[in-house]
Design a protein around this motif. Structure first.
Motif, PDB file in Angstrom:
ATOM      1  N   UNK A   1      45.796  39.296  31.823  1.00 12.63           N
ATOM      2  CA  UNK A   1      44.633  38.391  31.793  1.00 12.63           C
ATOM      3  C   UNK A   1      44.963  37.290  31.003  1.00 12.63           C
ATOM      4  N   UNK A   2      44.502  36.129  31.433  1.00 15.60           N
ATOM      5  CA  UNK A   2      44.988  34.800  30.870  1.00 15.60           C
ATOM      6  C   UNK A   2      44.075  34.870  29.322  1.00 15.60           C
ATOM      7  N   UNK A   3      42.699  35.161  29.590  1.00 19.89           N
ATOM      8  CA  UNK A   3      41.560  35.389  28.570  1.00 19.89           C
ATOM      9  C   UNK A   3      41.058  36.690  28.681  1.00 19.89           C
ATOM     10  N   UNK A   4      41.054  37.469  27.648  1.00 18.45           N
ATOM     11  CA  UNK A   4      40.647  38.841  27.701  1.00 18.45           C
ATOM     12  C   UNK A   4      38.997  38.930  28.091  1.00 18.45           C
ATOM     13  N   UNK A   5      38.556  39.360  29.163  1.00 19.41           N
ATOM     14  CA  UNK A   5      37.109  39.460  29.342  1.00 19.41           C
ATOM     15  C   UNK A   5      36.350  40.596  28.779  1.00 19.41           C
ATOM     16  N   UNK A   6      35.038  40.430  28.468  1.00 17.49           N
ATOM     17  CA  UNK A   6      34.236  41.411  27.954  1.00 17.49           C
ATOM     18  C   UNK A   6      33.700  42.027  29.266  1.00 17.49           C
ATOM     19  N   UNK A   7      34.119  43.559  29.369  1.00 17.21           N
ATOM     20  CA  UNK A   7      33.864  44.261  30.640  1.00 17.21           C
ATOM     21  C   UNK A   7      32.781  45.065  30.246  1.00 17.21           C
TER      22      UNK A   7
END
Length: 406
Positions: A187-193
């Motif tokens: 991940x380039x930017x960690x998502x909120x999952x």
């Protein structure tokens, strides 16, 4: 060290989480707000389980609004494979490039003398055609490669096959995806999952272990009333309070599908449009289909409505029909096993497909899913009308694919 890359936390604390979600129209209690706050700080996926219609999906949408992130949604369903969740090779684009580069390909194999030698020469170019250039991204991969942080909603994960559930494990644990031809993409930017489940089946322990877990049930009466008020339904507050108590009484019945919060909001808007001045049993019965979606549930709910309005109301042993006359206004046979008569099908009516009817019946048989799938509060072999304990309205308010060959 470049301090300009330090990411500002989405929420300062639990109260800030509640306030920012409220600003975008989502009301939370302390437990839910605490879980969401921890999700953003611990950077772990959030798995929310609970009946349908209690606000699980809406939470992900509201989280995206509150944090200014783009929402990516993976809607799960039976038979879904990883090509619809992760990625697939863009076969059409590969073929187009092959056609355009036909002359160049001819030059590559021009000095070969056998087919095998030509194939070996072309295979040396596999890395060109199986590269990120020809990857068709699906929601999971798009969430990892997005240059901007996003909220990834994996909706109704319990509908997906267990194979897809296994595919999710790497993404949820490491926020990365391994593609054999390309390598590992992190991940380039960690998502909120946010994952949601209606409890139609048990999820694996491995999946739950990777997530913060929260069971979201129907809200308390006071909070549900606040939710309705925040949606500006147009219904008078006193009537809205009475409506909430009626809905909570309906949820106590043995219904195939209990009324959801979103359906309560729809019912409030419906009553406001009709200019309701008071909640009578007849008015609620006429609009009951807004929150009750199955015919057998309608009968049970209609029989109970008078007592939900007035605990002392007398309900006749038999109710007139099933809410509509026998002149249906449409053409189909309609058997009534209880009263022993049937209507013949109209000659103009299309013939039913026996196989189609059987397929639909097999898919819609009661008990196919757990009781919680439909939002039912659970079966109760109750007495007449399946009533458990109706919750009366307070009198004071009543008056008111993988790699493809080229």
């Amino acid at each position: 060290m470049d301090d300009t890359n330090t990411e500002v936390p989405a929420f300062a604390d639990v109260e800030d989480t509640k306030a920012k979600l409220r600003e975008v129209g989502y009301l939370t209690d302390d437990r839910l707000a605490t879980t969401v706050f921890l999700q953003t700080r611990l950077e772990k996926p959030l798995l929310i389980e609970g009946p349908a219609g209690v606000g699980k999906t809406q939470l992900a949408q509201s989280l995206a609004l509150a944090t200014g992130r783009r929402l990516l949604r993976l809607q799960c369903y039976e038979g879904q494979d990883e090509s619809k969740a992760l990625y697939e090779w863009d076969y059409g684009k590969q073929l187009l490039y092959t056609q355009i580069l036909r002359e160049k390909i001819g030059q590559i194999v021009a000095d070969t003398s056998t087919i095998g030698e030509a194939v070996d020469r072309i295979s040396e170019q596999d890395s060109v055609f199986f590269s990120e250039r020809f990857l068709a991204q699906r929601p999971l991969l798009e969430a990892l490669t997005s240059p901007e942080p996003v909220v990834l909603l994996i909706d109704e994960v319990d509908r997906a096959d267990e194979a897809l559930e296994a595919v999710l494990l790497e993404t949820l644990a490491e926020f990365q995806i391994s593609i054999p031809e390309v390598g590992t993409i992190t991940a380039a930017q960690q998502p909120y999952v946010v994952l949601t489940s209606n409890n139609s089946r048990d999820l694996s322990a491995a999946l739950k272990r990777r997530c913060l877990h929260l069971f979201l049930d129907y809200p308390q009466a006071e909070r549900e009333l606040d939710i309705i008020a925040s949606k500006d339904t147009g219904l008078e507050p006193a009537l809205a309070e009475s409506l909430v108590h009626v809905v909570r009484g309906l949820r106590e019945l043995d219904l195939r599908k209990a009324p959801s919060v979103s359906e309560t909001i729809d019912w409030a808007r419906t009553l406001a449009v009709l200019g309701a001045q008071e909640l009578s049993a007849s008015l609620l019965s006429e609009t009951l289909s807004v929150v009750v979606k199955y015919e057998r549930d309608l009968e049970t709910a209609r029989r109970t409505l008078p007592r939900l309005i007035d605990p002392n109301a007398e309900v006749p042993d038999t109710l007139p029909g099933h809410g509509h006359s026998h002149d249906h206004g449409h053409d189909h046979s309609h058997d009534h096993p209880d009263d022993g008569h049937s209507h013949p099908a109209s000659e103009a009516a299309p013939a039913k497909d026996p196989e189609g009817v059987a397929r639909r019946a097999a898919k819609d048989r009661p008990g196919r899913h757990d009781d919680g799938y439909y939002g039912s509060t659970g079966p109760a072999k109750a007495g007449a009308a399946g009533v458990r304990t109706p919750m009366p309205v307070r009198p004071s308010t009543v008056s008111a694919s993988r790699k493809r060959p080229l």
